[in-house]
Write a protein that holds these residues in place. Structure first.
Motif, PDB file in Angstrom:
ATOM      1  N   ASP A   1      40.167  53.944  42.233  1.00 31.52           N
ATOM      2  CA  ASP A   1      39.609  52.932  41.122  1.00 31.52           C
ATOM      3  C   ASP A   1      39.961  51.552  41.351  1.00 31.52           C
ATOM      4  OD1 ASP A   1      38.947  52.704  38.068  1.00 31.52           O
ATOM      5  OD2 ASP A   1      40.877  51.562  38.284  1.00 31.52           O
TER       6      ASP A   1
ATOM      7  N   MET B   1      40.617  48.947  39.752  1.00 35.42           N
ATOM      8  CA  MET B   1      42.081  48.118  39.311  1.00 35.42           C
ATOM      9  C   MET B   1      43.328  48.753  39.777  1.00 35.42           C
ATOM     10  SD  MET B   1      40.940  46.202  37.078  1.00 35.42           S
ATOM     11  CE  MET B   1      42.482  45.970  36.627  1.00 35.42           C
TER      12      MET B   1
ATOM     13  N   TYR C   1      43.227  47.082  43.086  1.00 34.83           N
ATOM     14  CA  TYR C   1      43.645  45.611  42.933  1.00 34.83           C
ATOM     15  C   TYR C   1      45.102  45.439  42.878  1.00 34.83           C
ATOM     16  CZ  TYR C   1      43.460  40.823  41.321  1.00 34.83           C
ATOM     17  OH  TYR C   1      43.950  39.438  41.018  1.00 34.83           O
ATOM     18  N   ARG C   2      45.743  46.281  42.030  1.00 28.46           N
ATOM     19  CA  ARG C   2      47.150  46.165  41.629  1.00 28.46           C
ATOM     20  C   ARG C   2      48.248  46.504  42.689  1.00 28.46           C
ATOM     21  NH1 ARG C   2      48.807  48.755  35.824  1.00 28.46           N
ATOM     22  NH2 ARG C   2      50.901  47.777  36.677  1.00 28.46           N
TER      23      ARG C   2
ATOM     24  N   ASN D   1      42.485  35.062  39.725  1.00 27.69           N
ATOM     25  CA  ASN D   1      41.266  35.131  38.415  1.00 27.69           C
ATOM     26  C   ASN D   1      40.106  34.945  39.409  1.00 27.69           C
ATOM     27  OD1 ASN D   1      43.515  36.130  37.047  1.00 27.69           O
ATOM     28  ND2 ASN D   1      43.688  34.080  35.974  1.00 27.69           N
TER      29      ASN D   1
ATOM     30  N   GLY E   1      39.065  37.562  42.619  1.00 26.62           N
ATOM     31  CA  GLY E   1      38.931  39.023  42.426  1.00 26.62           C
ATOM     32  C   GLY E   1      39.006  39.959  43.526  1.00 26.62           C
TER      33      GLY E   1
END
Length: 224
Positions: free
Chosen positions: A184, A186, A189-190, A216, A219
């Protein structure tokens, strides 16, 4: 011309690095590094040697792709079917012992056993055996890469963080090559952001603000 090739090999190609089995999860990466290192060592020997090596690797890779995409019942019957070009017969005789000496013990023992039975394997078959042993694209490699993407080390030093980010991006790209897309977005990214988290938590307010703005604006799709 063959004398010039032999002199180039004797001058520029010394003992090749040993390829060790090591841990199963890192074998694919170790194989890729070894192939790259050998290729770089052979470059100074001239275009005939590098063309020979490129043909060896491409032939082994293509056979291994057929191997891993075939049912288990027929895999043992799959091997490179291409014959070594006659023009490379002498070059093959010079380079094969160097390649064989650098391979893992189990592979050398298997090749020696086949030779005792009258089956002398050319170099592209040797590299194919190595691919079968190190299994790039296997479930072990995919699992290792997924863990590397989701759980990268947290760095407190900017230089170490930059290096770790390069490794992380390489893992993402390798998953894409294997057709095993990252988890996923997200979560991915984390995980990427965690590499730098300690550095920016301790940074001055202005630097931290610049990092937030850059994060921001860019991305994840711009970072991989």
């Amino acid at each position: 011309e063959m004398n010039m090739i032999l002199k180039s090999i004797q001058t520029f190609v010394g003992e090749l690095p040993k390829l060790e089995l090591g841990e199963p999860h890192s074998r694919a990466q170790r194989l890729q590094r070894w192939l790259l290192t050998v290729g770089q060592m052979l470059d100074p020997a001239g275009p005939h040697v590098t063309t020979w090596w490129r043909w060896i690797c491409n032939t082994a890779v293509e056979a291994h792709r057929r191997f891993i995409s075939s049912p288990l019942a027929v895999r043992e019957h799959i091997a490179p079917t291409e014959l070594m070009p006659v023009a490379w017969t002498q070059l093959e005789a010079w380079m094969r012992p160097k390649i064989l000496a650098s391979l893992p013990k189990d592979t050398k023992e298997w090749v020696t056993l086949r030779a005792q039975q009258g089956q002398v394997d050319p170099t592209h078959l040797l590299i194919f055996y190595v691919y079968k042993t190190f299994s790039p694209g296997s479930a072990d490699e995919k699992n290792h890469l997924t863990n590397a993407v989701l759980n990268p080390p947290v760095c407190s030093n900017p230089r170490a963080a930059q290096l770790e980010l390069s490794k992380w991006r390489a893992s993402v790209h390798r998953l894409r090559e294997l057709g095993a897309f990252p988890p996923d977005i997200m979560l991915t990214y984390r995980a990427m952001e965690s590499i730098f988290s300690v550095i920016f938590d301790k940074a001055e307010a202005q630097l931290h603000l610049r990092w937030v703005q850059m994060r921001n604006e860019l991305g994840l799709h711009h970072l991989i």
